[in-house]
Design a protein around this motif. Structure first.
Motif, mmCIF file in Angstrom:
data_model
loop_
_atom_site.group_PDB
_atom_site.id
_atom_site.type_symbol
_atom_site.label_atom_id
_atom_site.label_comp_id
_atom_site.label_asym_id
_atom_site.label_seq_id
_atom_site.Cartn_x
_atom_site.Cartn_y
_atom_site.Cartn_z
ATOM 1 N N TYR A 250 4.488 -8.964 -0.736
ATOM 2 C CA TYR A 250 5.359 -7.868 -1.164
ATOM 3 C C TYR A 250 4.912 -7.284 -2.502
ATOM 4 C CZ TYR A 250 9.337 -5.117 -2.556
ATOM 5 O OH TYR A 250 10.131 -4.077 -2.950
ATOM 6 N N ALA A 251 4.852 -5.960 -2.551
ATOM 7 C CA ALA A 251 4.525 -5.256 -3.795
ATOM 8 C C ALA A 251 5.108 -3.854 -3.743
ATOM 9 C CB ALA A 251 3.026 -5.183 -4.007
ATOM 10 N N LYS A 252 5.312 -3.286 -4.898
ATOM 11 C CA LYS A 252 5.764 -1.895 -5.032
ATOM 12 C C LYS A 252 4.671 -1.112 -5.744
ATOM 13 C CE LYS A 252 10.246 -1.066 -5.606
ATOM 14 N NZ LYS A 252 11.606 -1.012 -6.115
ATOM 15 N N ASN A 253 4.615 0.184 -5.423
ATOM 16 C CA ASN A 253 3.710 1.130 -6.087
ATOM 17 C C ASN A 253 2.224 0.812 -5.897
ATOM 18 O OD1 ASN A 253 5.906 2.678 -7.076
ATOM 19 N ND2 ASN A 253 6.223 1.091 -8.620
ATOM 20 N N THR A 254 1.892 0.056 -4.870
ATOM 21 C CA THR A 254 0.506 -0.216 -4.512
ATOM 22 C C THR A 254 0.305 0.306 -3.098
ATOM 23 O OG1 THR A 254 0.474 -2.200 -5.880
ATOM 24 C CG2 THR A 254 -1.232 -2.020 -4.196
ATOM 25 N N THR A 255 -0.720 1.129 -2.901
ATOM 26 C CA THR A 255 -0.896 1.756 -1.593
ATOM 27 C C THR A 255 -1.925 1.064 -0.701
ATOM 28 O OG1 THR A 255 -2.506 3.303 -2.497
ATOM 29 C CG2 THR A 255 -0.208 4.050 -2.396
ATOM 30 N N TYR A 256 -2.687 0.098 -1.225
ATOM 31 C CA TYR A 256 -3.700 -0.553 -0.390
ATOM 32 C C TYR A 256 -3.695 -2.060 -0.608
ATOM 33 C CZ TYR A 256 -8.091 -1.412 2.042
ATOM 34 O OH TYR A 256 -9.037 -1.872 2.920
#
Length: 175
Positions: free
Chosen positions: A127-133
């Motif tokens: 899980y992460a936010k503001n990462t697109t790849y």
């Protein structure tokens, strides 16, 4: 020698019309007439597949019933062979990307492959936010022994049991 203002205006019109034609041609050629803000991309080696979510409720969390229906739809699509699919060899690198607004809410990705020590599930991206790849990982680590590996991408808040969107992709292992 100076250029007449009519000549300058005519050249400007040609440039604007040409740019519009090229832009319209690119959109037409790619088959995309409208922008979708909820997309996931599966990258395998040098190729990629872009898909809309299989399960989506206009940005609202999926209810328990929605999630059950989503799993049933995915299972049937897997049987029917209608999921977005990519061939993969163990030497390939695999990664997942999402649209910026999906990354803004948060997302994660996993496969139903991996070693038995991992419970038969392999995390492509925690899980992460503001990462697109997700970054690229070796296919050898994440493939299912059956030769058909299901990749699941989930959008949602990690503190909620109800995701906002779910994508499924299928990897077919080649010899």
């Amino acid at each position: 020698m100076s250029l007449d203002t009519r000549v300058i205006a005519a050249l400007g019109a040609v440039v604007v019309i040409g740019a519009g034609t090229v832009g319209g041609s690119i959109a037409f050629a790619s088959g995309q007439t409208a922008h979708s803000s909820h997309r996931a991309t599966l990258t395998v080696g040098n190729s990629s597949i872009v898909a809309d979510p299989l399960c989506f409720n206009d940005g609202n969390p999926l209810t328990e019933d929605d999630q059950q229906k989503c799993q049933e739809t995915a299972t049937q699509a897997l049987k029917d062979g209608t999921l977005p699919t990519s061939d993969v060899v163990v030497a390939d690198m695999v990664g997942v990307g999402v649209s910026p607004n999906v990354a803004e809410k948060g997302w994660w990705a996993f496969t139903n492959g991996g070693s038995q020590g991992q419970g038969g599930r392999y995390s492509l991206f925690s899980y992460a936010k503001n990462t697109t790849y997700s970054g690229s990982q070796s296919a050898a680590k994440l493939l299912n022994a059956s030769g058909k590996t299901l990749v699941t991408v989930v959008e949602g808040d990690k503190n909620s049991d109800n995701p906002t969107a779910v994508w499924y992709f299928q990897l077919n292992t080649q010899d």
